[in-house]
Design a protein around this motif. Sequence first.
Motif, PDB file in Angstrom:
ATOM      1  N   PRO A 140       0.721  -1.167  -0.049  1.00  0.00           N
ATOM      2  CA  PRO A 140      -0.002  -0.147   0.133  1.00  0.00           C
ATOM      3  C   PRO A 140       0.741   1.279  -0.130  1.00  0.00           C
ATOM      4  O   PRO A 140       0.458   2.184  -0.758  1.00  0.00           O
ATOM      5  CB  PRO A 140      -0.764  -0.101   1.203  1.00  0.00           C
ATOM      6  N   ALA A 141       1.865   1.223   0.587  1.00  0.00           N
ATOM      7  CA  ALA A 141       2.767   2.470   0.789  1.00  0.00           C
ATOM      8  C   ALA A 141       3.447   2.664  -0.518  1.00  0.00           C
ATOM      9  O   ALA A 141       3.655   3.871  -0.778  1.00  0.00           O
ATOM     10  CB  ALA A 141       3.619   2.401   1.955  1.00  0.00           C
ATOM     11  N   VAL A 142       4.053   1.610  -1.035  1.00  0.00           N
ATOM     12  CA  VAL A 142       4.519   1.678  -2.482  1.00  0.00           C
ATOM     13  C   VAL A 142       3.694   2.307  -3.478  1.00  0.00           C
ATOM     14  O   VAL A 142       3.867   3.237  -4.434  1.00  0.00           O
ATOM     15  CB  VAL A 142       5.351   0.247  -2.940  1.00  0.00           C
ATOM     16  N   PRO A 230      -5.942  -0.507   2.762  1.00  0.00           N
ATOM     17  CA  PRO A 230      -7.498  -0.343   1.884  1.00  0.00           C
ATOM     18  C   PRO A 230      -8.015  -1.578   1.993  1.00  0.00           C
ATOM     19  O   PRO A 230      -7.533  -2.887   2.133  1.00  0.00           O
ATOM     20  CB  PRO A 230      -6.622  -0.346   0.635  1.00  0.00           C
ATOM     21  N   GLY A 231      -9.427  -1.707   2.346  1.00  0.00           N
ATOM     22  CA  GLY A 231     -10.060  -2.846   2.309  1.00  0.00           C
ATOM     23  C   GLY A 231     -10.608  -2.970   3.831  1.00  0.00           C
ATOM     24  O   GLY A 231     -11.359  -4.075   4.187  1.00  0.00           O
ATOM     25  N   ARG A 361     -14.425 -13.285   7.082  1.00  0.00           N
ATOM     26  CA  ARG A 361     -14.708 -12.584   6.222  1.00  0.00           C
ATOM     27  C   ARG A 361     -15.628 -13.399   5.157  1.00  0.00           C
ATOM     28  O   ARG A 361     -16.879 -12.851   5.089  1.00  0.00           O
ATOM     29  CB  ARG A 361     -13.646 -11.915   5.359  1.00  0.00           C
ATOM     30  N   ARG A 362     -15.351 -14.795   4.897  1.00  0.00           N
ATOM     31  CA  ARG A 362     -16.188 -15.516   4.107  1.00  0.00           C
ATOM     32  C   ARG A 362     -17.512 -15.940   5.056  1.00  0.00           C
ATOM     33  O   ARG A 362     -18.544 -15.739   4.204  1.00  0.00           O
ATOM     34  CB  ARG A 362     -15.530 -16.891   3.878  1.00  0.00           C
ATOM     35  N   ARG A 363     -17.555 -16.115   6.352  1.00  0.00           N
ATOM     36  CA  ARG A 363     -18.636 -16.347   6.929  1.00  0.00           C
ATOM     37  C   ARG A 363     -19.476 -15.102   7.205  1.00  0.00           C
ATOM     38  O   ARG A 363     -20.834 -15.336   6.994  1.00  0.00           O
ATOM     39  CB  ARG A 363     -18.388 -16.829   8.458  1.00  0.00           C
ATOM     40  N   ARG A 486     -11.482   0.015  -8.699  1.00  0.00           N
ATOM     41  CA  ARG A 486     -11.667  -1.264  -7.816  1.00  0.00           C
ATOM     42  C   ARG A 486     -11.377  -1.169  -6.429  1.00  0.00           C
ATOM     43  O   ARG A 486     -12.274  -1.482  -5.685  1.00  0.00           O
ATOM     44  CB  ARG A 486     -10.869  -2.522  -8.307  1.00  0.00           C
ATOM     45  N   GLN A 487     -10.553  -0.406  -6.273  1.00  0.00           N
ATOM     46  CA  GLN A 487      -9.996  -0.256  -4.655  1.00  0.00           C
ATOM     47  C   GLN A 487     -11.031   0.520  -3.948  1.00  0.00           C
ATOM     48  O   GLN A 487     -11.271   0.504  -2.850  1.00  0.00           O
ATOM     49  CB  GLN A 487      -8.513   0.216  -4.811  1.00  0.00           C
TER      50      GLN A 487
END
Length: 569
Positions: A140-142, A230-231, A361-363, A486-487
């Motif tokens: 993310p930082a890059v 992100p996310g 997250r799936r559940r 998308r992000q």
Amino acid sequence: MTNLLRPHGGVLVELIEPAINESSKIKLSELRSWDLTQRQTCDLELLLNGGFSPLTGFLTQKDYESVLEMMRLRDGTLWPIPITLDVTKEFAESIDIDDSVVLRDQEGVALALLQVSDKWTPDKALEANRVYGTEDRLHPAVDYLFNQSGEVYLGGRITGLELPRHYDYKHLRDSPAELRAKFEKWGWNKVVAFQTRNPMHRAHQELTFRAAKQEEANLLIHPVVGMTKPGDIDHFSRVRCYEHILKEYPEQTTMLSLLPLAMRMGGPKEALWHAIIRKNYGCTHLIVGRDHAGPGKDSQGNDFYGPYDAQELLKEHENELGIKMVPFQMMVYVKEKAEYMPVDDVDEGLTILNISGTEVRRRLAEGLEIPDWFSYPDVVEELRKTKPPRHKQGVTIFFTGLSGAGKSTIANALMIKLLEIGNRPVTLLDGDLVRKHLSSELGFSKEHRNINIQRIGYVASEITKNGGFAICAPIAPYRETRREVRQMIEQEGGFIEIHVATSLEECERRDRKGLYAKARKGIIKEFTGISDPYEEPEAPELVIDTIACTPDEAAQRILLKLEGLGYIK
């Protein structure tokens, strides 16, 4: 500037001088202003309130180069992460050394004055490798460094006018001086800080409780609420989870306070940075876990950092820093004992139960049970509000392809089918209509095309956030811009990229407006596929060639994909 010496840390440098704001209103209006980004606002707040002590402003070029080279400021002070003010080339050219620049938040409020002492163009590849150990854009930082930050850095001393305004959780937003004062008043001589950017579950509660007990210290839950990966789950939801879990600790042993930090996900060096910041906040210990502040895997599927690199680097410097590291003990639930235990203490033959973050997250996405042994019911309830099952989430269906590929036709057919289902609002953001109503002033240069797609992405993210279907059908020729969209949208709900892969030859054959012919004659400049490139998606969720199927069949394929991913039932 105020220097405060407290028993819970070294010298605390506060940079707020509010009297300047009243006496210099006319002067401020005459100065050049820079509107801070979200990350810059976070950095400025911690400069102003002393969280970044001993820094007195954004790094000068020599300090910046010293941090890259030796992980230290020029005076030898340990400092692992460069704190820089990146600006556009045009803005940098409009100011001179020794100028004062007003730093404003996104609402235009003047927060600080920067006395410019340095102005330079950094070697971003060198910075990426020296600070983060990679140029991989999945870091993310890059990614921020190469794709979002300005071309020029400004350095110099800061004079604070006022702190950034927060309207949320004011009772939990302690400055370093305020937190030190509380510790002193309560007699908290030893304080263990727990750094987190995620919701806390039973294992976290157990490990933090044990860490504090081991060190005979009080516990500070100190989550980041500035910028994380992100996310990540939004901080409003996380704070509600922390407030629930706070009830599970013994009274008067534990407190919650929020840290307005913009994380870089810098692994070992970020761990050092976190330790410096927590010392400024009055803490004596910091819990450091496996792959602390790691961003996950790189584009080759390998971890960016080793699992214990952060612990090793902090251990190497903890005496110099004056804050002790408490290594993270991995806690697992032992079925036969019905309790959490350190994994190394579990006898052979006992049953270990565990749920990964991915599985949680799936559940949540599928509306499945999350067992009580893993998390507290109140915490799970908060997470379900934030992350409802996929069939209740908003979704963006993002078409991309050449002009004439059939995007708009399929999008219209899909819109009708989704309206027939009727379980969510449906909005079509067709490329031509968006050009007419949102972007009529834009041309077709690369810059203007990117702005147009970013506008589409923003509108789609709002639709998605509010639980609707957003169908987008632009050309969107550039991979990087599609990745940014998308992000942006995946933070709010689902994103499905569909490459309408009709060949250039077929698109030209279908061209009723004669656009391709005009482009080949040079009448239309920068035309995608002819005089301007189309960068095909590398991993779209679906590829459709309209030579091989009708619009109705294509729309049906998309519905099946939505059903397979759980977005419709």
